[in-house]
Design an enzyme around this catalytic site. Sequence first.
Site, mmCIF file in Angstrom:
data_model
loop_
_atom_site.group_PDB
_atom_site.id
_atom_site.type_symbol
_atom_site.label_atom_id
_atom_site.label_comp_id
_atom_site.label_asym_id
_atom_site.label_seq_id
_atom_site.Cartn_x
_atom_site.Cartn_y
_atom_site.Cartn_z
ATOM 1 N N SER A 179 -13.801 14.310 -16.291
ATOM 2 C CA SER A 179 -12.837 14.087 -17.439
ATOM 3 C C SER A 179 -13.887 13.099 -18.316
ATOM 4 O O SER A 179 -13.415 12.341 -19.913
ATOM 5 C CB SER A 179 -11.253 13.554 -17.859
ATOM 6 O OG SER A 179 -10.766 15.037 -17.120
ATOM 7 N N SER A 217 -10.875 15.500 -19.691
ATOM 8 C CA SER A 217 -9.844 14.957 -20.403
ATOM 9 C C SER A 217 -9.778 13.912 -21.565
ATOM 10 O O SER A 217 -9.077 13.633 -22.634
ATOM 11 C CB SER A 217 -8.410 14.453 -19.800
ATOM 12 O OG SER A 217 -8.540 13.788 -18.817
ATOM 13 N N LYS A 256 -8.494 5.163 -23.051
ATOM 14 C CA LYS A 256 -7.595 6.653 -22.764
ATOM 15 C C LYS A 256 -6.190 6.530 -22.768
ATOM 16 O O LYS A 256 -5.696 4.861 -22.378
ATOM 17 C CB LYS A 256 -8.190 7.236 -22.278
ATOM 18 C CG LYS A 256 -8.005 8.687 -21.641
ATOM 19 C CD LYS A 256 -8.223 9.098 -20.800
ATOM 20 C CE LYS A 256 -8.212 10.644 -20.621
ATOM 21 N NZ LYS A 256 -8.726 11.515 -19.110
#
Lengths: 454, 50
Positions: A178, A154, A79
Amino acid sequence: MNPADLSIRDAGARLRDGRLSAVGLAEAHLERIAARDGAYHAFVTVTAERALEDAERADRDLSEGRDHGPLHGIPVALKDLIDTAGIRTTSGSRQFLEHVPSTDAAVAARLRAAGAVLVGKTMTYEFALVGPSFDLPFEASRNPWNTDHITGGSSSGSAAAVAGGLVRTSIGTDTGGSIRSPAGYCGVVGLKPTYERVSRAGVFPLSPSLDHVGPISASVADAALTLDAISDAGAATRLDEDITGRTIAYARAWFATSSEADPAVIAAMDDAASALSLCGARIEEIDMPDYDLFEAAGAVILQAEALEVHRQMLAQSPERYGRLAYQNLLTGLAIEPAEVDLARRVAADLALRLRGEVFGRFDAMITANTLTPALPFAAFDGVNSVWTHMRTFPFNVTGNPVLAVPIGFSNGLPLGMQIVGREGDEAGICSIGSAFERATDHSVQRPPRLGRDD
Amino acid sequence: MDEQSLRSAVLAAAKARGIVIADGALPGVLKGAAWLKDCVAQLKQASTSK
Protein backbone atom coordinates in the site's frame (compact mmCIF):
# COMPACT_ATOMS: atom_id res chain seq x y z
CA MET A 1 11.03 28.14 -9.06
CA ASN A 2 7.93 27.73 -6.91
CA PRO A 3 9.12 26.84 -3.36
CA ALA A 4 6.66 23.91 -3.40
CA ASP A 5 8.90 22.23 -6.00
CA LEU A 6 12.09 22.42 -3.92
CA SER A 7 13.59 19.18 -2.63
CA ILE A 8 13.80 18.79 1.14
CA ARG A 9 17.53 19.48 1.04
CA ASP A 10 17.16 22.59 -1.15
CA ALA A 11 14.24 23.95 0.86
CA GLY A 12 16.19 23.27 4.06
CA ALA A 13 19.22 25.17 2.77
CA ARG A 14 17.05 28.17 1.92
CA LEU A 15 15.29 28.07 5.27
CA ARG A 16 18.66 28.14 7.01
CA ASP A 17 20.26 30.91 4.95
CA GLY A 18 17.16 33.11 5.11
CA ARG A 19 16.13 33.00 1.44
CA LEU A 20 12.89 31.28 2.43
CA SER A 21 10.71 31.15 5.53
CA ALA A 22 8.80 28.11 6.75
CA VAL A 23 5.63 30.21 6.62
CA GLY A 24 6.34 31.12 2.99
CA LEU A 25 6.98 27.46 2.15
CA ALA A 26 3.80 26.34 3.91
CA GLU A 27 1.79 29.01 2.09
CA ALA A 28 3.18 27.85 -1.27
CA HIS A 29 2.03 24.30 -0.54
CA LEU A 30 -1.37 25.42 0.74
CA GLU A 31 -1.84 27.43 -2.47
CA ARG A 32 -0.94 24.36 -4.52
CA ILE A 33 -3.44 22.27 -2.60
CA ALA A 34 -6.16 24.89 -3.09
CA ALA A 35 -5.42 25.11 -6.81
CA ARG A 36 -5.05 21.42 -7.65
CA ASP A 37 -6.70 19.17 -5.11
CA GLY A 38 -10.13 19.67 -6.58
CA ALA A 39 -8.87 17.48 -9.43
CA TYR A 40 -6.81 14.97 -7.42
CA HIS A 41 -8.82 14.48 -4.19
CA ALA A 42 -5.60 13.64 -2.36
CA PHE A 43 -6.66 15.23 0.92
CA VAL A 44 -9.44 14.30 3.33
CA THR A 45 -8.58 17.23 5.58
CA VAL A 46 -6.34 20.22 4.90
CA THR A 47 -4.90 21.55 8.16
CA ALA A 48 -4.07 25.08 7.01
CA GLU A 49 -4.28 26.66 10.46
CA ARG A 50 -2.11 23.96 12.03
CA ALA A 51 0.36 24.23 9.14
CA LEU A 52 0.84 27.96 9.66
CA GLU A 53 1.25 27.46 13.42
CA ASP A 54 3.86 24.75 12.84
CA ALA A 55 5.62 26.94 10.29
CA GLU A 56 5.69 29.98 12.58
CA ARG A 57 7.20 27.80 15.31
CA ALA A 58 9.76 26.42 12.85
CA ASP A 59 10.79 29.94 11.83
CA ARG A 60 11.00 31.07 15.44
CA ASP A 61 13.05 28.03 16.47
CA LEU A 62 15.52 28.48 13.63
CA SER A 63 15.91 32.17 14.38
CA GLU A 64 16.67 31.30 18.01
CA GLY A 65 19.18 28.59 17.09
CA ARG A 66 17.00 25.51 17.59
CA ASP A 67 17.40 23.36 14.46
CA HIS A 68 15.43 20.12 14.61
CA GLY A 69 17.05 18.49 11.58
CA PRO A 70 16.41 17.95 7.86
CA LEU A 71 12.59 18.07 8.10
CA HIS A 72 12.59 21.33 10.06
CA GLY A 73 10.02 23.60 8.39
CA ILE A 74 9.17 21.02 5.68
CA PRO A 75 5.47 20.46 4.85
CA VAL A 76 4.28 16.86 5.22
CA ALA A 77 0.98 15.01 4.84
CA LEU A 78 -0.18 11.96 6.79
CA LYS A 79 -2.39 9.12 5.63
CA ASP A 80 -5.74 9.44 7.37
CA LEU A 81 -5.16 6.14 9.17
CA ILE A 82 -2.61 7.82 11.43
CA ASP A 83 -3.86 9.48 14.62
CA THR A 84 -3.34 13.22 14.95
CA ALA A 85 -4.27 14.91 18.23
CA GLY A 86 -7.22 17.26 17.76
CA ILE A 87 -7.50 16.52 14.02
CA ARG A 88 -10.18 14.24 12.62
CA THR A 89 -8.78 10.85 11.61
CA THR A 90 -11.31 8.88 9.59
CA SER A 91 -9.43 5.76 8.39
CA GLY A 92 -11.43 6.39 5.21
CA SER A 93 -14.61 5.05 6.82
CA ARG A 94 -18.02 6.12 8.08
CA GLN A 95 -17.10 4.18 11.23
CA PHE A 96 -14.70 6.98 12.18
CA LEU A 97 -16.29 9.90 10.37
CA GLU A 98 -16.22 12.11 13.48
CA HIS A 99 -13.26 10.48 15.23
CA VAL A 100 -10.87 13.07 16.70
CA PRO A 101 -7.97 11.40 18.54
CA SER A 102 -6.70 12.94 21.75
CA THR A 103 -3.08 11.98 21.13
CA ASP A 104 -0.69 11.82 18.18
CA ALA A 105 0.43 8.52 16.73
CA ALA A 106 4.12 7.89 17.40
CA VAL A 107 4.99 8.76 13.80
CA ALA A 108 3.05 12.04 13.96
CA ALA A 109 4.81 12.92 17.22
CA ARG A 110 8.22 12.16 15.67
CA LEU A 111 7.45 14.43 12.72
CA ARG A 112 6.32 17.21 15.02
CA ALA A 113 9.51 16.85 17.09
CA ALA A 114 11.52 16.94 13.85
CA GLY A 115 10.02 20.37 13.10
CA ALA A 116 7.85 19.21 10.19
CA VAL A 117 4.79 21.22 9.15
CA LEU A 118 1.55 19.22 8.91
CA VAL A 119 -0.51 20.41 5.92
CA GLY A 120 -3.16 17.70 6.03
CA LYS A 121 -4.48 14.17 6.15
CA THR A 122 -4.55 12.14 2.96
CA MET A 123 -7.08 9.75 1.47
CA THR A 124 -6.90 6.04 2.20
CA TYR A 125 -8.87 3.07 0.96
CA GLU A 126 -11.34 2.25 3.73
CA PHE A 127 -9.29 0.93 6.70
CA ALA A 128 -6.41 0.39 4.22
CA LEU A 129 -8.27 -2.53 2.67
CA VAL A 130 -9.57 -2.32 -0.90
CA GLY A 131 -10.73 0.24 -3.42
CA PRO A 132 -11.52 2.45 -5.08
CA SER A 133 -14.94 2.65 -3.42
CA PHE A 134 -17.80 4.81 -4.62
CA ASP A 135 -20.21 4.43 -1.68
CA LEU A 136 -18.21 6.38 0.92
CA PRO A 137 -18.45 10.05 1.91
CA PHE A 138 -15.04 10.68 0.30
CA GLU A 139 -14.05 11.12 -3.33
CA ALA A 140 -11.54 8.51 -4.51
CA SER A 141 -8.10 10.00 -5.20
CA ARG A 142 -7.24 10.46 -8.88
CA ASN A 143 -3.92 9.83 -10.57
CA PRO A 144 -2.23 13.17 -11.40
CA TRP A 145 -0.77 11.65 -14.59
CA ASN A 146 -4.27 11.01 -15.88
CA THR A 147 -7.21 11.72 -13.63
CA ASP A 148 -9.33 9.11 -15.40
CA HIS A 149 -7.07 6.50 -13.77
CA ILE A 150 -6.75 5.22 -10.21
CA THR A 151 -3.83 5.97 -7.92
CA GLY A 152 -3.79 2.50 -6.45
CA GLY A 153 -3.94 2.12 -2.73
CA SER A 154 -4.35 2.02 0.01
CA SER A 155 -2.12 5.08 0.54
CA SER A 156 -3.85 6.67 -2.42
CA GLY A 157 -3.92 10.29 -1.28
CA SER A 158 -0.31 10.27 -0.07
CA ALA A 159 0.90 9.20 -3.52
CA ALA A 160 -1.44 11.58 -5.37
CA ALA A 161 -0.35 14.49 -3.16
CA VAL A 162 3.32 13.92 -3.93
CA ALA A 163 2.82 13.22 -7.64
CA GLY A 164 0.61 16.27 -7.97
CA GLY A 165 3.21 18.57 -6.37
CA LEU A 166 1.05 19.28 -3.32
CA VAL A 167 3.76 18.07 -0.91
CA ARG A 168 7.29 16.73 -1.39
CA THR A 169 6.84 14.03 1.20
CA SER A 170 4.09 12.16 3.00
CA ILE A 171 3.52 9.13 5.20
CA GLY A 172 1.68 5.99 4.15
CA THR A 173 1.21 2.46 5.40
CA ASP A 174 1.90 -0.83 3.66
CA THR A 175 0.40 -4.21 4.53
CA GLY A 176 0.54 -5.87 1.10
CA GLY A 177 1.96 -3.09 -1.07
CA SER A 178 0.00 0.00 0.00
CA ILE A 179 3.01 2.34 -0.07
CA ARG A 180 4.74 0.80 -3.09
CA SER A 181 1.87 0.23 -5.52
CA PRO A 182 0.42 3.77 -5.35
CA ALA A 183 3.98 5.15 -5.51
CA GLY A 184 4.50 3.06 -8.64
CA TYR A 185 1.21 3.98 -10.27
CA CYS A 186 1.82 7.68 -9.55
CA GLY A 187 5.49 7.79 -10.57
CA VAL A 188 6.93 8.71 -7.16
CA VAL A 189 9.18 7.05 -4.58
CA GLY A 190 7.88 4.76 -1.83
CA LEU A 191 9.95 3.33 1.00
CA LYS A 192 8.59 0.41 2.98
CA PRO A 193 11.06 -0.02 5.81
CA THR A 194 12.04 -3.19 7.64
CA TYR A 195 9.19 -4.62 9.74
CA GLU A 196 8.89 -2.71 13.03
CA ARG A 197 11.49 -0.12 11.97
CA VAL A 198 8.81 2.58 12.38
CA SER A 199 6.42 2.49 15.33
CA ARG A 200 2.83 1.55 14.49
CA ALA A 201 1.48 3.01 17.75
CA GLY A 202 -1.57 5.14 16.97
CA VAL A 203 -1.91 3.82 13.41
CA PHE A 204 -5.17 1.94 12.91
CA PRO A 205 -4.11 -1.68 12.29
CA LEU A 206 -5.02 -3.76 9.27
CA SER A 207 -2.91 -6.83 10.01
CA PRO A 208 -0.37 -6.23 12.77
CA SER A 209 2.00 -8.99 11.56
CA LEU A 210 2.27 -7.36 8.14
CA ASP A 211 1.68 -3.62 8.74
CA HIS A 212 4.52 -1.20 7.97
CA VAL A 213 4.67 2.62 8.15
CA GLY A 214 6.87 4.60 5.75
CA PRO A 215 7.25 7.55 3.39
CA ILE A 216 5.99 8.31 -0.09
CA SER A 217 8.10 11.13 -1.50
CA ALA A 218 9.22 12.93 -4.63
CA SER A 219 12.76 11.53 -4.66
CA VAL A 220 14.91 8.89 -2.98
CA ALA A 221 16.64 11.54 -0.87
CA ASP A 222 13.30 13.00 0.24
CA ALA A 223 12.08 9.52 1.21
CA ALA A 224 15.28 8.64 3.06
CA LEU A 225 15.30 11.92 5.00
CA THR A 226 11.65 11.42 5.92
CA LEU A 227 12.27 7.87 7.12
CA ASP A 228 15.18 9.09 9.23
CA ALA A 229 12.90 11.63 10.90
CA ILE A 230 10.50 8.89 12.03
CA SER A 231 13.00 6.14 12.85
CA ASP A 232 16.67 5.45 13.49
CA ALA A 233 17.14 3.84 10.06
CA GLY A 234 19.99 6.04 8.87
CA ALA A 235 18.54 5.68 5.37
CA ALA A 236 20.10 8.92 4.10
CA THR A 237 23.63 8.17 5.28
CA ARG A 238 24.92 6.67 2.01
CA LEU A 239 22.95 8.46 -0.70
CA ASP A 240 25.98 9.72 -2.60
CA GLU A 241 27.86 6.40 -2.63
CA ASP A 242 29.25 4.87 -5.79
CA ILE A 243 27.58 1.47 -6.26
CA THR A 244 30.37 -0.05 -8.34
CA GLY A 245 30.73 -3.71 -7.43
CA ARG A 246 27.38 -4.01 -5.64
CA THR A 247 25.75 -7.36 -6.35
CA ILE A 248 22.09 -7.18 -7.30
CA ALA A 249 19.84 -10.20 -7.92
CA TYR A 250 17.27 -9.68 -10.68
CA ALA A 251 14.07 -11.65 -10.02
CA ARG A 252 12.97 -11.33 -13.63
CA ALA A 253 11.00 -14.55 -14.07
CA TRP A 254 8.89 -13.59 -11.04
CA PHE A 255 7.03 -11.07 -13.18
CA ALA A 256 8.14 -11.56 -16.79
CA THR A 257 6.59 -15.04 -17.02
CA SER A 258 3.24 -13.80 -15.71
CA SER A 259 0.50 -13.52 -18.32
CA GLU A 260 -0.62 -10.38 -16.49
CA ALA A 261 2.66 -8.51 -17.03
CA ASP A 262 2.40 -5.60 -19.46
CA PRO A 263 5.24 -5.89 -22.02
CA ALA A 264 6.10 -2.27 -21.26
CA VAL A 265 6.81 -3.25 -17.64
CA ILE A 266 9.16 -6.03 -18.74
CA ALA A 267 11.00 -3.71 -21.14
CA ALA A 268 11.26 -0.93 -18.56
CA MET A 269 12.58 -3.37 -15.93
CA ASP A 270 15.23 -4.67 -18.35
CA ASP A 271 16.23 -1.07 -19.09
CA ALA A 272 16.42 -0.34 -15.35
CA ALA A 273 18.63 -3.39 -14.78
CA SER A 274 20.89 -2.18 -17.60
CA ALA A 275 21.06 1.30 -16.07
CA LEU A 276 22.14 -0.18 -12.72
CA SER A 277 24.74 -2.25 -14.56
CA LEU A 278 26.08 0.91 -16.20
CA CYS A 279 26.35 2.37 -12.70
CA GLY A 280 28.80 -0.44 -11.93
CA ALA A 281 26.50 -2.90 -10.16
CA ARG A 282 26.77 -6.62 -10.99
CA ILE A 283 23.34 -7.87 -12.02
CA GLU A 284 22.48 -11.57 -12.02
CA GLU A 285 19.12 -13.13 -12.86
CA ILE A 286 17.93 -15.53 -10.18
CA ASP A 287 15.11 -18.00 -9.62
CA MET A 288 12.88 -17.25 -6.67
CA PRO A 289 10.53 -19.40 -4.59
CA ASP A 290 7.01 -19.55 -6.06
CA TYR A 291 5.45 -16.07 -5.90
CA ASP A 292 1.97 -17.52 -5.32
CA LEU A 293 3.15 -19.12 -2.09
CA PHE A 294 4.20 -15.77 -0.62
CA GLU A 295 0.85 -14.32 -1.63
CA ALA A 296 -1.08 -17.27 -0.18
CA ALA A 297 0.70 -17.02 3.19
CA GLY A 298 0.23 -13.25 3.31
CA ALA A 299 -3.43 -13.33 2.34
CA VAL A 300 -4.37 -15.92 4.97
CA ILE A 301 -2.56 -14.02 7.73
CA LEU A 302 -3.95 -10.65 6.61
CA GLN A 303 -7.58 -11.69 6.35
CA ALA A 304 -7.55 -13.59 9.64
CA GLU A 305 -5.97 -10.70 11.54
CA ALA A 306 -8.14 -8.03 9.87
CA LEU A 307 -11.30 -9.94 10.83
CA GLU A 308 -10.25 -9.97 14.49
CA VAL A 309 -9.36 -6.24 14.41
CA HIS A 310 -12.84 -5.42 13.04
CA ARG A 311 -14.82 -8.10 14.88
CA GLN A 312 -16.68 -5.72 17.17
CA MET A 313 -17.59 -3.18 14.47
CA LEU A 314 -18.69 -5.96 12.10
CA ALA A 315 -21.11 -7.16 14.78
CA GLN A 316 -22.29 -3.78 16.05
CA SER A 317 -22.21 -1.30 13.15
CA PRO A 318 -21.87 -3.21 9.89
CA GLU A 319 -23.95 -0.64 7.99
CA ARG A 320 -21.18 1.93 8.39
CA TYR A 321 -18.76 0.03 6.16
CA GLY A 322 -18.56 0.54 2.43
CA ARG A 323 -19.46 -2.55 0.47
CA LEU A 324 -15.97 -3.53 -0.70
CA ALA A 325 -14.36 -3.33 2.75
CA TYR A 326 -17.29 -5.13 4.38
CA GLN A 327 -17.16 -8.04 1.95
CA ASN A 328 -13.39 -8.21 2.10
CA LEU A 329 -13.29 -8.34 5.90
CA LEU A 330 -15.86 -11.13 6.08
CA THR A 331 -13.82 -13.42 3.84
CA GLY A 332 -11.64 -14.04 6.89
CA LEU A 333 -14.53 -16.04 8.38
CA ALA A 334 -13.41 -18.95 6.21
CA ILE A 335 -10.03 -19.20 7.90
CA GLU A 336 -9.44 -21.50 10.87
CA PRO A 337 -6.75 -20.91 13.52
CA ALA A 338 -4.73 -23.96 12.40
CA GLU A 339 -4.64 -22.52 8.87
CA VAL A 340 -3.22 -19.24 10.18
CA ASP A 341 -0.56 -21.21 12.04
CA LEU A 342 0.28 -23.02 8.81
CA ALA A 343 0.54 -19.71 6.93
CA ARG A 344 2.90 -18.34 9.60
CA ARG A 345 5.12 -21.43 9.35
CA VAL A 346 5.30 -21.18 5.56
CA ALA A 347 5.99 -17.43 5.80
CA ALA A 348 8.85 -18.02 8.24
CA ASP A 349 10.31 -20.65 5.92
CA LEU A 350 10.07 -18.31 2.91
CA ALA A 351 11.77 -15.51 4.87
CA LEU A 352 14.57 -17.90 5.78
CA ARG A 353 15.00 -18.95 2.15
CA LEU A 354 15.11 -15.34 0.99
CA ARG A 355 17.72 -14.55 3.62
CA GLY A 356 19.91 -17.49 2.56
CA GLU A 357 19.36 -17.90 -1.16
CA VAL A 358 19.21 -14.21 -2.07
CA PHE A 359 20.72 -12.06 0.66
CA GLY A 360 23.39 -14.61 1.47
CA ARG A 361 24.78 -13.95 -2.01
CA PHE A 362 23.60 -10.49 -3.05
CA ASP A 363 23.54 -6.98 -1.62
CA ALA A 364 20.05 -6.31 -2.96
CA MET A 365 17.36 -7.65 -5.28
CA ILE A 366 15.28 -5.94 -7.96
CA THR A 367 11.91 -6.92 -9.37
CA ALA A 368 8.84 -5.24 -10.83
CA ASN A 369 6.43 -3.25 -8.67
CA THR A 370 2.99 -3.34 -10.32
CA LEU A 371 2.61 -5.51 -13.43
CA THR A 372 0.60 -2.89 -15.32
CA PRO A 373 0.18 0.87 -15.29
CA ALA A 374 -2.74 2.26 -13.25
CA LEU A 375 -6.10 0.98 -14.47
CA PRO A 376 -8.88 3.40 -15.46
CA PHE A 377 -11.72 4.05 -13.02
CA ALA A 378 -14.00 2.54 -15.63
CA ALA A 379 -12.58 -0.90 -14.73
CA PHE A 380 -14.08 -0.67 -11.23
CA ASP A 381 -17.76 -0.90 -10.30
CA GLY A 382 -17.41 -0.50 -6.51
CA VAL A 383 -19.23 -3.79 -5.94
CA ASN A 384 -16.82 -6.46 -7.13
CA SER A 385 -13.14 -6.46 -6.21
CA VAL A 386 -10.80 -6.04 -9.17
CA TRP A 387 -7.40 -7.68 -8.82
CA THR A 388 -4.55 -5.31 -9.63
CA HIS A 389 -1.46 -7.41 -10.23
CA MET A 390 1.76 -6.55 -8.41
CA ARG A 391 4.80 -8.17 -6.81
CA THR A 392 4.76 -6.42 -3.45
CA PHE A 393 3.22 -8.84 -0.93
CA PRO A 394 6.28 -11.10 -0.38
CA PHE A 395 8.18 -8.39 1.47
CA ASN A 396 5.37 -7.79 3.95
CA VAL A 397 5.56 -11.52 4.63
CA THR A 398 9.36 -11.48 5.05
CA GLY A 399 9.72 -7.97 6.52
CA ASN A 400 12.57 -6.89 4.19
CA PRO A 401 12.90 -3.16 3.37
CA VAL A 402 11.89 -2.14 -0.15
CA LEU A 403 12.41 1.05 -2.11
CA ALA A 404 9.94 1.63 -4.97
CA VAL A 405 11.20 3.92 -7.73
CA PRO A 406 9.78 5.07 -11.08
CA ILE A 407 11.35 3.52 -14.20
CA GLY A 408 9.42 4.94 -17.16
CA PHE A 409 6.00 5.18 -18.74
CA SER A 410 3.45 3.30 -20.79
CA ASN A 411 0.91 5.48 -22.60
CA GLY A 412 1.71 8.36 -20.30
CA LEU A 413 1.27 6.36 -17.09
CA PRO A 414 4.19 5.55 -14.76
CA LEU A 415 5.82 2.15 -14.23
CA GLY A 416 7.92 1.11 -11.25
CA MET A 417 10.65 -1.11 -9.81
CA GLN A 418 11.26 -2.47 -6.33
CA ILE A 419 14.75 -2.53 -4.82
CA VAL A 420 14.70 -5.01 -1.95
CA GLY A 421 17.31 -5.08 0.80
CA ARG A 422 18.50 -7.17 3.71
CA GLU A 423 16.59 -6.62 6.94
CA GLY A 424 17.76 -3.32 8.41
CA ASP A 425 19.55 -2.17 5.25
CA GLU A 426 17.46 0.82 4.23
CA ALA A 427 20.70 2.78 3.68
CA GLY A 428 21.89 0.19 1.15
CA ILE A 429 18.74 0.22 -0.98
CA CYS A 430 18.53 4.01 -0.82
CA SER A 431 22.12 4.28 -2.08
CA ILE A 432 21.23 2.03 -5.03
CA GLY A 433 18.03 3.96 -5.68
CA SER A 434 19.87 7.25 -5.49
CA ALA A 435 22.51 6.07 -7.99
CA PHE A 436 19.71 4.91 -10.30
CA GLU A 437 18.01 8.28 -9.94
CA ARG A 438 21.21 10.14 -10.85
CA ALA A 439 21.71 7.93 -13.91
CA THR A 440 18.16 8.34 -15.25
CA ASP A 441 15.55 11.09 -15.46
CA HIS A 442 12.50 9.15 -14.30
CA SER A 443 12.16 10.80 -10.88
CA VAL A 444 12.22 14.34 -12.26
CA GLN A 445 9.26 13.78 -14.60
CA ARG A 446 6.13 15.60 -13.50
CA PRO A 447 2.48 15.14 -14.50
CA PRO A 448 0.80 17.45 -17.00
CA ARG A 449 -0.31 20.73 -15.49
CA LEU A 450 -3.96 21.33 -14.90
CA GLY A 451 -3.84 24.62 -16.76
CA ARG A 452 -5.35 26.83 -14.11
CA ASP A 453 -2.51 27.58 -11.71
CA ASP A 454 1.23 28.22 -11.86
CA MET B 1 -14.17 -27.63 0.33
CA ASP B 2 -17.35 -27.58 -1.78
CA GLU B 3 -19.54 -24.50 -2.08
CA GLN B 4 -22.22 -25.66 0.33
CA SER B 5 -19.69 -26.64 3.01
CA LEU B 6 -17.91 -23.31 2.62
CA ARG B 7 -21.20 -21.44 2.97
CA SER B 8 -22.07 -23.37 6.13
CA ALA B 9 -18.60 -22.81 7.60
CA VAL B 10 -18.70 -19.05 6.92
CA LEU B 11 -22.19 -18.65 8.36
CA ALA B 12 -21.27 -20.66 11.47
CA ALA B 13 -18.10 -18.59 11.98
CA ALA B 14 -20.13 -15.40 11.61
CA LYS B 15 -22.75 -16.56 14.12
CA ALA B 16 -20.04 -17.51 16.63
CA ARG B 17 -18.77 -13.92 16.47
CA GLY B 18 -22.21 -12.28 16.66
CA ILE B 19 -21.95 -11.13 13.04
CA VAL B 20 -25.01 -11.11 10.78
CA ILE B 21 -24.01 -11.00 7.12
CA ALA B 22 -25.99 -8.30 5.30
CA ASP B 23 -28.39 -9.18 2.51
CA GLY B 24 -26.66 -9.40 -0.84
CA ALA B 25 -23.14 -9.55 0.58
CA LEU B 26 -22.84 -13.33 0.90
CA PRO B 27 -21.95 -14.13 -2.76
CA GLY B 28 -19.06 -11.68 -2.69
CA VAL B 29 -17.90 -12.98 0.67
CA LEU B 30 -18.02 -16.59 -0.52
CA LYS B 31 -16.07 -15.73 -3.67
CA GLY B 32 -13.26 -14.26 -1.57
CA ALA B 33 -13.50 -17.08 0.96
CA ALA B 34 -13.11 -19.67 -1.79
CA TRP B 35 -9.96 -17.93 -3.00
CA LEU B 36 -8.58 -17.97 0.54
CA LYS B 37 -9.29 -21.69 0.79
CA ASP B 38 -7.31 -22.15 -2.44
CA CYS B 39 -4.47 -20.28 -0.72
CA VAL B 40 -4.71 -22.68 2.23
CA ALA B 41 -4.57 -25.65 -0.15
CA GLN B 42 -1.36 -24.24 -1.69
CA LEU B 43 0.17 -23.79 1.75
CA LYS B 44 -0.72 -27.36 2.73
CA GLN B 45 0.79 -28.70 -0.47
CA ALA B 46 4.00 -26.72 0.06
CA SER B 47 4.16 -27.87 3.65
CA THR B 48 3.78 -31.55 2.81
CA SER B 49 6.11 -31.50 -0.21
CA LYS B 50 9.09 -30.19 1.79
